[in-house]
Design a protein around this motif. Structure first.
Motif, PDB file in Angstrom:
ATOM      1  N   SER A  52      12.131 -11.722  -7.555  1.00 40.59           N
ATOM      2  CA  SER A  52      11.752 -10.467  -6.898  1.00 40.59           C
ATOM      3  C   SER A  52      12.816  -9.383  -7.093  1.00 40.59           C
ATOM      4  O   SER A  52      12.599  -8.226  -6.732  1.00 40.59           O
ATOM      5  N   THR A 102       7.675 -14.266  -3.829  1.00 43.92           N
ATOM      6  CA  THR A 102       8.072 -14.207  -2.427  1.00 43.92           C
ATOM      7  C   THR A 102       9.265 -13.275  -2.251  1.00 43.92           C
ATOM      8  O   THR A 102      10.039 -13.041  -3.194  1.00 43.92           O
ATOM      9  N   ASP A 161       2.985 -18.603  -8.447  1.00 46.33           N
ATOM     10  CA  ASP A 161       1.810 -17.727  -8.471  1.00 46.33           C
ATOM     11  C   ASP A 161       1.930 -16.556  -7.510  1.00 46.33           C
ATOM     12  O   ASP A 161       1.018 -15.749  -7.370  1.00 46.33           O
ATOM     13  N   GLU A 162       3.095 -16.466  -6.826  1.00 50.57           N
ATOM     14  CA  GLU A 162       3.353 -15.353  -5.924  1.00 50.57           C
ATOM     15  C   GLU A 162       4.852 -15.102  -5.869  1.00 50.57           C
ATOM     16  O   GLU A 162       5.645 -16.049  -5.789  1.00 50.57           O
ATOM     17  N   SER A 176       0.539  -5.929 -12.127  1.00 47.14           N
ATOM     18  CA  SER A 176       0.913  -7.259 -12.604  1.00 47.14           C
ATOM     19  C   SER A 176       2.248  -7.186 -13.325  1.00 47.14           C
ATOM     20  O   SER A 176       2.556  -6.205 -14.013  1.00 47.14           O
ATOM     21  N   SER A 202      -3.433  -7.019  -1.164  1.00 49.09           N
ATOM     22  CA  SER A 202      -2.627  -8.224  -0.952  1.00 49.09           C
ATOM     23  C   SER A 202      -1.152  -7.861  -0.889  1.00 49.09           C
ATOM     24  O   SER A 202      -0.301  -8.637  -1.287  1.00 49.09           O
ATOM     25  N   HIS A 249       2.305  -8.415  -8.905  1.00 52.44           N
ATOM     26  CA  HIS A 249       1.420  -9.570  -8.935  1.00 52.44           C
ATOM     27  C   HIS A 249       1.903 -10.510 -10.031  1.00 52.44           C
ATOM     28  O   HIS A 249       2.230 -10.071 -11.138  1.00 52.44           O
ATOM     29  N   ALA A 250       1.984 -11.795  -9.715  1.00 49.78           N
ATOM     30  CA  ALA A 250       2.448 -12.772 -10.697  1.00 49.78           C
ATOM     31  C   ALA A 250       1.365 -13.102 -11.728  1.00 49.78           C
ATOM     32  O   ALA A 250       1.661 -13.639 -12.794  1.00 49.78           O
ATOM     33  N   LYS A 251       0.121 -12.766 -11.418  1.00 51.42           N
ATOM     34  CA  LYS A 251      -1.001 -13.090 -12.295  1.00 51.42           C
ATOM     35  C   LYS A 251      -1.578 -11.820 -12.920  1.00 51.42           C
ATOM     36  O   LYS A 251      -1.408 -10.714 -12.387  1.00 51.42           O
TER      37      LYS A 251
END
Length: 531
Positions: free
Chosen positions: A110, A104, A101-102, A403, A344, A395-397
């Protein structure tokens, strides 16, 4: 403002024929060597950048992205977006299936497609006069025979030691003998030298296809990544028209999204609505207005700026006078605005920025990055390619402008810039420091235009930024305590920055006197030179 010759500092470099400003002396020397041999500014910039990719491995590399603005003496300007997209197979659904969900900083997800090498080749084809084989000479020499580690490079290296444990190959390459190299220690990257030699002979295709591409893909696959050989082979550089806005009689040019350059123009557009020149440049009133304008502009960035194919609004609308009036009405000169939306995003990161102006007036504003220090920390062992982690800003979501989606380019912090006066080149400049860069561009331009600083003084001048999560202000140590107290009275939470904020290079083109005036940031190991 004039320099105090009894205080620490240095004068800008004045040159008649050509000038170079980079964040590393060996890169500056490589660029000057190319210029003396008859190469132009683009040739020199590529030579400097590939040296940076060897001697500043914590900041940049061939496994990263690149953006540039090239300006002719008559003001004709071209922009180049050399950023890569996410792997085609990467999606929000895939990440959800993996329980992610993130994104890193050290995740294989990434790692977006590195666009730098394709961008260098595109720049050379469009504006250069030399080939990779000529321009890579010094970088290959430093990678193969070794280079001495510079002081600021060593500090960054030491502070990033944890990242170097990401993979055994990374540790073996960047922790020789199990330790961070000392200042002045000679370091060699023989596998990177072999890869640079292959690219010098075979062009960008030697990076995006063949053994180097296979090494990158297999390395990421081994860590659960989904990048393919097709993703790499499809990498391309986009020619873009810079977006421009005037600031008190000077035209500032930035690249359009997916970079944050337009946000620098938003900040300047807000500051132009206040009499900045009447304020103490180190006082709380100036710093308050600059930080409020920046906080508002970054909230705009986080709401809208991403790959332009995914934006809900045209970037030009963000610098329309009506919209800037609306944003400016939020600023109270005496009080901090409290109801900004949160962010964020990650804290400040770094990169390399360089600029070259040649004897024919060709100007290059050039930036190359692997995002976080040592990027993802993932090294493709056989090729020696350290991979960036620009996708960590995704953003993973769903529900955000930035996103993640397959093939999508992430929002980029790295932004070259150019200033024009009466339609002619006036200032080639850039600021390093990750998210700080848009704020840094506005700070530098205000230092010069509002306060009359020369380029070196404007670069040296103390900086502030804000924590991207808490919005607490962070001040470099040369900002007076009285200014911090004044900001607290306006409602700000203020702390001393734990490190220097970013870096910068700039070259001013003085047409009246027919000279170039160059400056380089003392926050780095940088060096400006000319002849």
């Amino acid at each position: 403002m004039k320099r105090d010759f009894e205080a620490p500092g240095r004068s800008p470099v004045y040159a008649r024929e050509a000038a170079v400003a980079t964040s590393h002396p060996l890169a500056t020397s490589a660029a000057l060597e190319v210029l003396h041999a008859g190469g132009n500014a683009v040739d020199a910039a590529i030579a400097a950048s590939v040296v940076h990719a060897v001697v500043e491995p914590q900041m940049t590399g061939i496994g990263g992205d690149c953006f540039a603005i090239v300006t002719e003496a008559d003001g004709r300007m071209a922009g180049f977006n050399g950023s890569g997209g996410a792997p085609k197979a990467l999606s929000q659904e895939l990440l959800a299936e993996k329980g992610i969900d993130e994104l890193t900083p050290t995740s294989p997800h990434s790692v977006t497609v590195p666009g730098a090498i394709r961008a260098w080749e595109t720049l050379l084809k469009a504006h250069g006069t030399r080939d990779f084989k000529t321009l890579f000479k010094r970088a290959i020499e430093y990678a193969e025979e070794g280079f001495p580690v510079a002081p600021r490079v060593q500090q960054d290296w030491r502070e990033s030691a944890d990242r170097l444990n990401t993979t055994p190959a990374t540790k073996a390459t960047y922790m020789p003998g199990g330790q961070v190299p000392d200042v002045g220690q000679i370091v060699k990257f023989p596998r990177l030298a072999n890869t640079l030699r292959a690219i010098a002979e075979g062009g960008a295709d030697a990076f995006y296809t063949g053994p180097v591409a296979d090494d990158i893909v297999s390395t990421l696959e081994g860590l659960g990544g989904v990048m393919t050989r097709e993703d790499l082979a499809a990498c391309h550089t986009t020619a873009v028209a810079p977006v421009m806005r005037d600031y008190r009689g000077y035209t500032i040019a930035e690249l359009p999204p997916n970079g944050q350059g337009v946000i620098a123009l938003v900040i300047l557009g807000l500051l132009e609505r206040f009499d900045m020149a009447s304020l103490d440049p180190l006082g709380p009133d100036r710093m308050h207005l600059e930080m409020e304008a920046s906080r508002i502009a970054y909230a705009v960035r986080d709401k809208f700026v991403t790959d332009p194919g995914y934006m809900d609004i045209c970037h030009a609308n963000l610098i329309s006078e009506d919209y800037l009036d609306q944003l400016a009405s939020m600023i109270d000169p005496n009080k901090k605005l409290d109801d900004l939306p949160g962010t964020s995003l990650a804290p400040q990161t770094d990169t390399i920025y360089l600029t070259v102006v040649d004897k024919d007036g060709l100007s290059v504003s050039f930036i190359n990055s692997i995002f976080n220090p040592f990027g993802s920390g993932i090294l493709a062992a056989e090729s020696g390619v350290l991979l960036h982690n620009r996708g960590a800003v995704f953003h993973a979501k769903p529900g955000h402008a930035n996103s993640i989606a397959g093939g999508k380019r992430p929002m980029h912090t790295i932004i070259p810039a150019m200033g024009l006066k009466d339609g002619a080149p006036w200032l080639s400049f850039g600021v390093m420091g990750g998210h700080y860069q848009a704020c840094g561009h506005a700070h530098l331009i205000s230092n010069i235009v509002d306060y009359g600083m020369d380029v070196q003084m404007a670069i040296d001048f103390p900086r502030m930024f804000f924590d991207m999560n808490t919005h607490a202000l962070e001040a470099e140590k040369l900002i007076p305590q009285s200014t911090l107290s004044g900001l607290m009275e306006k409602g700000h939470e203020v702390h001393r920055a734990t490190a220097a904020i970013g870096g910068s290079q700039a070259i001013m083109i003085d047409k009246a006197n027919k000279v170039l005036i160059a400056g380089s940031d003392p926050r780095k190991d940088g060096h400006a030179a000319g002849y």
